[in-house]
Design an enzyme around this catalytic site. Structure first.
Site, mmCIF file in Angstrom:
data_model
loop_
_atom_site.group_PDB
_atom_site.id
_atom_site.type_symbol
_atom_site.label_atom_id
_atom_site.label_comp_id
_atom_site.label_asym_id
_atom_site.label_seq_id
_atom_site.Cartn_x
_atom_site.Cartn_y
_atom_site.Cartn_z
ATOM 1 N N ASP A 177 0.856 -1.193 0.000
ATOM 2 C CA ASP A 177 0.000 0.000 0.000
ATOM 3 C C ASP A 177 0.894 1.246 0.000
ATOM 4 O O ASP A 177 2.108 1.149 0.129
ATOM 5 C CB ASP A 177 -0.941 0.007 1.216
ATOM 6 C CG ASP A 177 -0.182 0.078 2.536
ATOM 7 O OD1 ASP A 177 0.826 -0.620 2.675
ATOM 8 O OD2 ASP A 177 -0.585 0.849 3.428
ATOM 9 N N HIS A 512 1.691 -9.051 -2.804
ATOM 10 C CA HIS A 512 0.598 -8.072 -2.704
ATOM 11 C C HIS A 512 1.235 -6.693 -2.790
ATOM 12 O O HIS A 512 1.784 -6.191 -1.807
ATOM 13 C CB HIS A 512 -0.148 -8.248 -1.391
ATOM 14 C CG HIS A 512 -1.292 -7.281 -1.222
ATOM 15 N ND1 HIS A 512 -2.524 -7.489 -1.801
ATOM 16 C CD2 HIS A 512 -1.388 -6.099 -0.572
ATOM 17 C CE1 HIS A 512 -3.327 -6.481 -1.504
ATOM 18 N NE2 HIS A 512 -2.658 -5.607 -0.754
ATOM 19 N N ASP A 561 1.496 -17.759 -3.258
ATOM 20 C CA ASP A 561 2.148 -16.706 -4.048
ATOM 21 C C ASP A 561 1.077 -16.025 -4.891
ATOM 22 O O ASP A 561 0.972 -16.259 -6.093
ATOM 23 C CB ASP A 561 3.247 -17.322 -4.920
ATOM 24 C CG ASP A 561 4.135 -16.246 -5.532
ATOM 25 O OD1 ASP A 561 3.951 -15.057 -5.202
ATOM 26 O OD2 ASP A 561 5.009 -16.608 -6.346
ATOM 27 N N GLU A 570 2.303 -10.104 1.330
ATOM 28 C CA GLU A 570 2.653 -8.696 1.136
ATOM 29 C C GLU A 570 4.155 -8.540 1.399
ATOM 30 O O GLU A 570 4.821 -9.472 1.869
ATOM 31 C CB GLU A 570 1.838 -7.790 2.076
ATOM 32 C CG GLU A 570 1.931 -6.315 1.686
ATOM 33 C CD GLU A 570 0.785 -5.450 2.233
ATOM 34 O OE1 GLU A 570 -0.120 -5.989 2.895
ATOM 35 O OE2 GLU A 570 0.817 -4.226 1.972
HETATM 36 O O1 9MR Z 1 -3.877 -3.586 0.288
HETATM 37 C C1 9MR Z 1 -3.993 -3.497 1.703
HETATM 38 C C2 9MR Z 1 -2.745 -3.999 2.350
HETATM 39 O O2 9MR Z 1 -1.671 -3.208 1.963
HETATM 40 C C3 9MR Z 1 -2.909 -4.072 3.845
HETATM 41 O O3 9MR Z 1 -1.818 -4.723 4.443
HETATM 42 C C4 9MR Z 1 -4.171 -4.804 4.218
HETATM 43 C C5 9MR Z 1 -4.414 -4.828 5.712
HETATM 44 O O4 9MR Z 1 -4.482 -3.570 6.266
HETATM 45 O O5 9MR Z 1 -5.278 -4.237 3.572
HETATM 46 C C6 9MR Z 1 -5.177 -4.266 2.159
HETATM 47 O O6 9MR Z 1 -6.289 -3.657 1.618
HETATM 48 C C7 9MR Z 1 -7.503 -4.360 1.561
HETATM 49 C C8 9MR Z 1 -8.427 -3.877 2.643
HETATM 50 O O7 9MR Z 1 -7.964 -4.127 3.920
HETATM 51 C C9 9MR Z 1 -9.800 -4.487 2.473
HETATM 52 N N1 9MR Z 1 -10.306 -4.271 1.143
HETATM 53 C C10 9MR Z 1 -9.425 -4.765 0.099
HETATM 54 C C11 9MR Z 1 -8.086 -4.081 0.216
HETATM 55 C C12 9MR Z 1 -7.173 -4.405 -0.962
HETATM 56 O O8 9MR Z 1 -6.762 -5.729 -0.978
HETATM 57 O O1 9MR Z 2 2.586 -6.122 9.834
HETATM 58 C C1 9MR Z 2 1.287 -5.817 10.292
HETATM 59 C C2 9MR Z 2 0.771 -7.004 11.063
HETATM 60 O O2 9MR Z 2 1.549 -7.204 12.232
HETATM 61 C C3 9MR Z 2 -0.682 -6.786 11.427
HETATM 62 O O3 9MR Z 2 -1.181 -7.958 12.023
HETATM 63 C C4 9MR Z 2 -1.478 -6.436 10.174
HETATM 64 C C5 9MR Z 2 -2.949 -6.172 10.442
HETATM 65 O O4 9MR Z 2 -3.113 -5.067 11.226
HETATM 66 O O5 9MR Z 2 -0.937 -5.293 9.554
HETATM 67 C C6 9MR Z 2 0.382 -5.464 9.122
HETATM 68 O O6 9MR Z 2 0.842 -4.273 8.578
HETATM 69 C C7 9MR Z 2 0.324 -3.835 7.337
HETATM 70 C C8 9MR Z 2 -0.096 -2.393 7.545
HETATM 71 O O7 9MR Z 2 -1.185 -2.332 8.406
HETATM 72 C C9 9MR Z 2 -0.423 -1.692 6.239
HETATM 73 N N1 9MR Z 2 0.640 -1.830 5.292
HETATM 74 C C10 9MR Z 2 1.008 -3.200 5.043
HETATM 75 C C11 9MR Z 2 1.440 -3.885 6.305
HETATM 76 C C12 9MR Z 2 1.913 -5.307 6.030
HETATM 77 O O8 9MR Z 2 0.891 -6.157 5.663
#
Ligand code: 9MR
Ligand code: 9MR
Length: 588
Positions: A177, A512, A561, A570
């Site tokens: 993101d 991701h 993957d 991610e």
């Molecule tokens: O793309 C988002 C990712 O970078 C984050 O780690 C994740 C958790 O916060 O959320 C992803 O975004 C999703 C969102 O939480 C829910 N709707 C779909 C989003 C895209 O995959």
């Molecule tokens: O690394 C984070 C993990 O420990 C948490 O459980 C998760 C859900 O809150 O979020 C992860 O961090 C994401 C962040 O919220 C948004 N950018 C992507 C991060 C990696 O997935």
């Protein structure tokens, strides 16, 4: 036991039955591979690239392994040290090919560092540095943002906003993101800076003008400094402990009431999109509104800790920058003391939460960095009064930073008496021993006990602690533990995958990520080499791909993957940073 050759047609590749580090091994290191097979002892052969058998042995049965859900046997060929290209064979199948050679890890350290350049916001990613395939225009080149106002996901109305806009251009995107988070930025930056302090010559400027470690780290430091709340700012923020609420509302607890606070010197939690952008969205195409989110105590302490590191590292090289860092660090620490319980509410769409309702460990970490940098008694008092003093409660992570403070106190020169430093070191070594014990208790010998979101990052953070223990004791068992961790990441795992793009014969391809997403748009590139997948996650299976696997996979096998698997695949700055640290340590 039979030793007949495999009866397979020339076109059919033999099945992969042996999991091994697909990059390979340095000659003097332990060399372990895992055969998926029942308890029957069988013969193995090590073959070179001319199909000559160079070593033979017998597998060691391990038995049923809960972490992988497999019955496994071990192949130990540590004694073989001749450089070359090899594969292992048994009647059940073979391994991917791998190398034995010196200086195996230096390119990995460099590519893992280059990830941070690729993740840069605010500047174009230049073809002359990364090649045309990965070049892109600047994302968010003029990031001037004000605070979120309106209703959040908890229906909380954020009325006040903030009476300013900040220019927060630059820094690194967090992950797949485009959020830029101070909390997670803090541990990622700390880790790179610690790698530098330990071995200043390890990662100087790269080829084609690629930034070295210090230049790369400075871009994030400058961004964190920009996230600091200006002097004389009063803000209305929820302050105090969260209140437990009925689980039926979907949240475990509710933030306290708003209070008007002197927020001067605090740091905003993040700057991010108002709503989630679609996949794919290269950063230059993001049209969402970008907003600052409320300052938190945790973000403030992340700024204090890293700016304190900055102050000592740039002293002598750029005194003006060092002084700016020190002033910001001390201002941030004072602001956190003034506002010790302003927690993130985790309730904004468009970005991750990084919420943490226990910041005692962040206080300890920041006090430790400030004490080592300044020697001031007030910071010493703060760290000695902390419940975390002399502890290393496990691998560090964004919500648990105590181990970072202890590493700094145990390994950087300071005014602490020698007896104290000894105790701090003993705490780290004891924690490293626990990690080794975890490694001894599973089939693939992985020094990790739990597989949650970002397990590969957690494992590499453990490897960092093992590396520190190795430096402190000169006991080779800690390097062996670091090798166990990197072996797992590079292929000795039941998914027989290298979780690092571009490393190994079968490596992660579909993270991701909103730019490295060729499965969604063939015009987009895959990940450049050196990018780490978050890894197996059997606990927080939040994404749609993971949700389907829930309850059906052994912990190490809960992974795919797949670009949509954000809880499994991610990539993130806080996971690639310990990859840099560990690869640089191994290369040394
Ligand atoms: O793309 C988002 C990712 O970078 C984050 O780690 C994740 C958790 O916060 O959320 C992803 O975004 C999703 C969102 O939480 C829910 N709707 C779909 C989003 C895209 O995959
Ligand atoms: O690394 C984070 C993990 O420990 C948490 O459980 C998760 C859900 O809150 O979020 C992860 O961090 C994401 C962040 O919220 C948004 N950018 C992507 C991060 C990696 O997935």
């Amino acid at each position: 036991m039979c030793s007949a050759p495999l009866l397979l047609g020339a076109q059919t590749p033999p099945p992969v039955a042996i999991d091994v580090n697909q990059l390979g091994f340095e000659p003097g290191d332990p060399k372990l591979a895992i055969l998926r097979a029942g308890a029957e002892v069988s013969a193995w052969e090590l073959q070179d690239d001319k199909d000559q058998v160079v070593m033979r042995g017998r597998t060691e049965p391990y038995g049923d392994d809960a972490a992988s859900g497999l019955t496994v046997q071990r192949i130990d060929f540590s004694a073989f040290r001749t450089p070359g290209a090899y594969r292992l064979r048994t009647v059940l199948g073979e391994s991917q090919s791998f190398q034995i050679r010196p200086n195996l890890y230096a390119p990995l350290a460099r590519d893992a560092l280059a990830f941070f350049y690729h993740q840069r916001a605010g500047v174009p990613i230049e073809a002359r540095i990364v090649g045309a395939k990965w070049a892109r225009p600047a994302g968010h080149p003029h990031e001037v943002a004000t605070c979120f106002t309106g209703k959040d996901e908890r229906d909380i109305l954020w009325l006040g906003g903030c009476p300013y806009s900040l220019d927060v251009t630059g820094g690194w995107y967090d992950a797949g993101d485009h959020g830029k988070y101070v909390v997670n930025g803090g541990i990622a930056l700390w880790t790179l800076l610690d790698a530098h302090e330990r071995r200043p010559a390890a990662l100087p400027a790269g080829p084609n003008g690629a930034p070295g470690l210090l230049d790369e780290a400075r871009t994030e430091m400058e961004f964190l400094l920009r996230m600091q709340v200006p002097e004389g700012t009063k803000l209305s923020l929820p302050s105090g402990p969260f209140k437990l609420i009925a689980a039926s509302r979907g949240w475990r607890s509710d933030p306290p009431d708003f209070a008007t606070l002197d927020a001067s010197g605090m740091a905003h939690q993040k700057v991010a999109d108002r709503a989630w952008t679609a996949l794919p969205t290269p950063p230059q195409n993001d049209t969402q509104e970008r907003l600052l989110y409320p300052p938190t105590t945790s973000a403030t302490l992340n700024l204090a800790a890293t700016a304190a590191q900055c102050a000592r590292i740039w002293k002598g090289a750029d005194d003006g920058f060092a002084a700016r860092c020190l002033a910001a660090a001390e201002r941030a620490f004072a602001a956190a003391l003034r506002n010790p319980r302003v927690y993130a509410t985790n309730s904004f769409t468009g970005s991750g939460g990084y919420g943490d309702e226990d910041v005692s460990d962040e206080f300890y970490w920041a006090a430790a960095e400030l004490f080592v940098t300044t020697g001031k008694p007030e910071y010493r008092k703060a760290l000695e009064a902390s419940p975390h003093f002399r502890t290393a409660p496990g691998e560090p992570g964004w919500p648990q930073t105590a181990t970072l403070g202890t590493i700094t106190l145990a390994t950087r020169p300071s005014k602490l008496p020698e007896a104290e430093v000894k105790r701090l070191r003993a705490a780290l070594v004891a924690t490293a021993d626990r990690f080794l014990a975890d490694g001894a208790s599973n089939g693939y010998r992985v020094p990790l006990a739990q597989y949650s979101w970002g397990s590969n990052g957690a494992l590499l953070n453990r490897a960092m602690v093992l590396g520190v223990a190795g430096d402190l004791t000169h006991d080779s068992k800690y390097r062996a533990g670091v090798i166990d961790a990197i072996d797992y990441v590079l292929g000795r795992n039941p998914n027989h995958v290298s979780y690092v793009s571009g490393y190994g014969t079968r490596s992660m391809q579909h993270p991701h990520h909103r730019f490295w997403a060729p499965s969604l748009d063939p015009a987009l590139p895959g990940p450049p080499p050196g990018v780490l997948s978050g890894g197996a996650n059997a606990i927080a299976m939040a994404d749609p791909v993971a949700a389907k696997m829930k309850g059906k996979c052994a912990p190490q096998r809960c992974w795919a993957d797949d670009v949509h698997a954000y809880a499994l695949n991610e990539v993130a700055i806080n996971w690639n940073a310990p990859l840099v640290w560990v690869a640089a340590w191994l290369a040394d």
